[in-house]
Design a protein around this motif. Structure first.
Motif, mmCIF file in Angstrom:
data_model
loop_
_atom_site.group_PDB
_atom_site.id
_atom_site.type_symbol
_atom_site.label_atom_id
_atom_site.label_comp_id
_atom_site.label_asym_id
_atom_site.label_seq_id
_atom_site.Cartn_x
_atom_site.Cartn_y
_atom_site.Cartn_z
ATOM 1 N N ALA A 72 19.245 -34.065 18.498
ATOM 2 C CA ALA A 72 20.249 -33.085 18.077
ATOM 3 C C ALA A 72 20.364 -33.111 16.560
ATOM 4 O O ALA A 72 19.786 -33.977 15.891
ATOM 5 N N TYR A 73 21.127 -32.160 16.032
ATOM 6 C CA TYR A 73 21.275 -31.997 14.581
ATOM 7 C C TYR A 73 22.693 -31.551 14.293
ATOM 8 O O TYR A 73 23.229 -30.659 14.952
ATOM 9 N N ILE A 74 23.318 -32.187 13.296
ATOM 10 C CA ILE A 74 24.644 -31.781 12.835
ATOM 11 C C ILE A 74 24.600 -31.655 11.323
ATOM 12 O O ILE A 74 24.166 -32.575 10.628
ATOM 13 N N SER A 75 24.991 -30.503 10.810
ATOM 14 C CA SER A 75 24.977 -30.285 9.366
ATOM 15 C C SER A 75 25.826 -29.077 9.041
ATOM 16 O O SER A 75 26.436 -28.456 9.928
ATOM 17 N N PHE A 76 25.863 -28.757 7.785
ATOM 18 C CA PHE A 76 26.494 -27.526 7.342
ATOM 19 C C PHE A 76 25.470 -26.400 7.381
ATOM 20 O O PHE A 76 24.263 -26.644 7.468
ATOM 21 N N ASP A 77 25.950 -25.179 7.319
ATOM 22 C CA ASP A 77 25.060 -24.022 7.321
ATOM 23 C C ASP A 77 24.445 -23.920 5.926
ATOM 24 O O ASP A 77 25.023 -23.368 4.997
ATOM 25 N N ASN A 78 23.261 -24.505 5.785
ATOM 26 C CA ASN A 78 22.701 -24.740 4.458
ATOM 27 C C ASN A 78 22.294 -23.474 3.722
ATOM 28 O O ASN A 78 22.439 -23.391 2.500
ATOM 29 N N GLU A 79 21.775 -22.487 4.428
ATOM 30 C CA GLU A 79 21.449 -21.250 3.729
ATOM 31 C C GLU A 79 22.725 -20.555 3.268
ATOM 32 O O GLU A 79 22.759 -19.950 2.192
ATOM 33 N N LEU A 80 23.768 -20.666 4.063
ATOM 34 C CA LEU A 80 25.053 -20.108 3.640
ATOM 35 C C LEU A 80 25.557 -20.795 2.380
ATOM 36 O O LEU A 80 26.162 -20.156 1.512
ATOM 37 N N ALA A 111 13.402 -23.132 7.769
ATOM 38 C CA ALA A 111 13.231 -22.441 6.491
ATOM 39 C C ALA A 111 13.873 -21.068 6.490
ATOM 40 O O ALA A 111 13.870 -20.376 5.506
ATOM 41 N N VAL A 112 14.423 -20.630 7.628
ATOM 42 C CA VAL A 112 14.971 -19.287 7.707
ATOM 43 C C VAL A 112 16.300 -19.330 8.424
ATOM 44 O O VAL A 112 16.483 -18.716 9.461
ATOM 45 N N ALA A 113 17.241 -20.112 7.891
ATOM 46 C CA ALA A 113 18.558 -20.206 8.508
ATOM 47 C C ALA A 113 19.364 -18.972 8.173
ATOM 48 O O ALA A 113 19.142 -18.315 7.182
ATOM 49 N N ALA A 114 20.327 -18.636 9.035
ATOM 50 C CA ALA A 114 21.189 -17.483 8.815
ATOM 51 C C ALA A 114 22.625 -17.946 8.843
ATOM 52 O O ALA A 114 22.947 -18.969 9.432
ATOM 53 N N PRO A 115 23.552 -17.171 8.217
ATOM 54 C CA PRO A 115 24.943 -17.578 8.210
ATOM 55 C C PRO A 115 25.482 -17.709 9.619
ATOM 56 O O PRO A 115 25.071 -17.007 10.529
ATOM 57 N N THR A 116 26.433 -18.608 9.800
ATOM 58 C CA THR A 116 27.016 -18.820 11.116
ATOM 59 C C THR A 116 28.511 -18.934 11.004
ATOM 60 O O THR A 116 29.044 -19.247 9.965
ATOM 61 N N PHE A 132 18.963 -24.173 0.660
ATOM 62 C CA PHE A 132 19.889 -23.812 -0.405
ATOM 63 C C PHE A 132 19.248 -22.793 -1.341
ATOM 64 O O PHE A 132 19.857 -21.794 -1.720
ATOM 65 N N LYS A 133 17.992 -23.069 -1.715
ATOM 66 C CA LYS A 133 17.292 -22.185 -2.643
ATOM 67 C C LYS A 133 17.115 -20.786 -2.049
ATOM 68 O O LYS A 133 17.356 -19.778 -2.731
ATOM 69 N N GLU A 134 16.701 -20.732 -0.800
ATOM 70 C CA GLU A 134 16.488 -19.433 -0.169
ATOM 71 C C GLU A 134 17.786 -18.646 -0.059
ATOM 72 O O GLU A 134 17.808 -17.427 -0.271
ATOM 73 N N GLY A 135 18.875 -19.342 0.268
ATOM 74 C CA GLY A 135 20.165 -18.667 0.327
ATOM 75 C C GLY A 135 20.576 -18.125 -1.027
ATOM 76 O O GLY A 135 21.058 -16.995 -1.139
ATOM 77 N N VAL A 169 28.178 -26.264 10.514
ATOM 78 C CA VAL A 169 29.550 -26.130 10.045
ATOM 79 C C VAL A 169 29.570 -25.231 8.815
ATOM 80 O O VAL A 169 28.717 -25.360 7.932
ATOM 81 N N SER A 170 30.531 -24.338 8.740
ATOM 82 C CA SER A 170 30.605 -23.406 7.623
ATOM 83 C C SER A 170 31.181 -24.070 6.377
ATOM 84 O O SER A 170 31.628 -25.215 6.411
ATOM 85 N N VAL A 171 31.169 -23.344 5.256
ATOM 86 C CA VAL A 171 31.538 -23.900 3.945
ATOM 87 C C VAL A 171 32.376 -22.887 3.174
ATOM 88 O O VAL A 171 32.517 -21.741 3.587
ATOM 89 N N VAL A 172 32.910 -23.312 2.019
ATOM 90 C CA VAL A 172 33.723 -22.419 1.193
ATOM 91 C C VAL A 172 33.441 -22.690 -0.277
ATOM 92 O O VAL A 172 33.184 -23.828 -0.676
ATOM 93 N N ALA A 173 33.474 -21.642 -1.099
ATOM 94 C CA ALA A 173 33.333 -21.797 -2.546
ATOM 95 C C ALA A 173 34.604 -22.424 -3.111
ATOM 96 O O ALA A 173 35.718 -21.989 -2.804
#
Length: 369
Positions: free
Chosen positions: A140-148, A7-12, A186-189, A328-332
């Motif tokens: 293990a877990y693989i995903s995008f940086d969801n808060e980002l 619930a408290v992810a940070a950008p990576t 997503f909401k918290e970000g 994994v990071s993301v882009v607008a």
């Protein structure tokens, strides 16, 4: 190495396979003795079909990568739950009964599936949470940086409103499903960027991420707030953005506010071209899917160094702490960078986007001449 609560992810930063020092598919340097040869079976459980990415990208990419890594001896046993948590539990139990070697799990309901994850653990089958962080003893877990993702959406929304954005601007938040832990992140970000800058006049947690539910929610917001009092709509993904837009059009409104999205679905990219939708979030599905396949094969074959190099991050779920992960990071994605993202990465061809209906709009933004 990072440690992140669900619930408290940070950008990576993006951890590329090269930066992590990942080995190639042979895993020949310093690996443990393989526990399984190339004749392995990867169970793949995906959550729904409303989002086109799962059938179009995730499944075929994982299937192809598993074949590549195993000299075409490995196979993927695939099931899609179609947003039904009970169905997914049954699908996972069948995979356990069939004695697959490893399971990639994208949970419909991260809490409800925990008991079945434990059953896989008891049967000696590793479970890797894919795209959504499941509860239970996952390996293990693989995903995008969801808060980002949420931060990118919120920041883009504020930028679109411009310098006049302020607390007098009313925003409707169309958040994702309450059973999906990603939706909370997503909401918290997004709130980290929106709070104090605009007024959240309405906020909805949208059941099953369904467009029709988002449409109903938006119709309610329009009735209560009035279209002229809504400066922007934060939509957590593209499917719901389509529902939001339909709610406006059903009421006869064509002058749409700023609307966000996520997943870079083809129809969303086309809406961005025309200006109906302001932005989406582009996530490199090939990177996520190929890395998931690498993690699954390395785990089964006992290639510990390769597996560790792919899971340098750490996350925590409500039930387990310090889970090995890669984020994994993301882009607008906006009109300005369509060519440099989804076209360059061969997600879509320009011809896929710029069909006759959208050709004039494509020309107007310089996507075609």
């Amino acid at each position: 190495m990072r440690r992140i609560a669900i619930a408290v992810a940070a950008p990576t930063l993006t951890f590329s396979l090269a930066a992590c020092g990942a080995l190639d598919g042979s895993g020949s340097v310093g690996d443990a003795s393989p526990t399984k040869g190339n004749d392995l079976t990867v169970g793949l459980l995906l959550p729904e079909t409303d989002n086109t990415r799962y059938e179009k990208f995730d499944y075929p990419i994982i299937k192809e990568k598993v074949a590549e890594l195993t000299g075409k001896q490995g196979k993927v046993e695939y099931a899609n739950a179609e947003a039904d948590a009970s169905r997914q539990a049954g699908q996972m139990q069948r995979m356990i009964d069939n004695k697959v070697d490893v399971i990639l799990l994208d949970a419909v309901d991260s809490h409800a599936i925990a008991d079945t994850v434990q059953k896989a653990k008891d049967a000696g089958i590793p479970v890797i949470a894919y795209d959504r962080l499941s509860e239970g003893p996952i390996d293990a877990y693989i995903s995008f940086d969801n808060e980002l993702v949420g931060e990118v959406q919120g920041r883009s929304l504020i930028e679109a409103l411009g310098s006049k954005a302020g607390p007098s601007d009313k925003i409707v938040m169309m958040n994702g499903s309450p059973t999906d832990p990603n939706a909370k992140q997503f909401k918290e970000g997004a709130l980290s960027q929106l709070s104090g800058k605009v007024t959240i006049a309405k906020s909805y947690d949208t059941k099953d991420w369904k467009a029709e539910n988002a449409q109903a929610n938006m119709a309610q917001a329009l009735a209560q707030l009035g279209k002229d009092n809504i400066a922007a709509v934060y939509s957590a993904n593209d499917g719901m953005a389509a529902g939001v837009i339909k709610a406006y059009k059903d009421e006869g409104f064509t002058d749409l506010p700023v609307i966000t999205g996520q997943d870079a679905e083809l129809d969303a990219v086309q809406r961005i071209v025309t200006g109906e939708q302001y932005m989406s979030v582009y996530k490199s599905y090939p990177t996520e899917a190929e890395t998931a396949a690498q993690m699954a094969v390395a785990k089964v074959q006992g290639k510990d160094i390769q597996f560790d190099s792919l899971t340098r991050d750490r996350v925590s779920s409500p039930t387990h702490k310090n889970i090995p992960a890669q984020l994994v990071s993301v882009v607008a994605l906006t009109q300005k960078n369509i060519k440099g993202t989804v076209v360059t990465d061969k997600i879509y061809k320009v011809d896929d986007i710029c069909t006759p209906k959208y050709l004039a709009s494509c020309r107007a933004i310089g996507l075609v001449k």
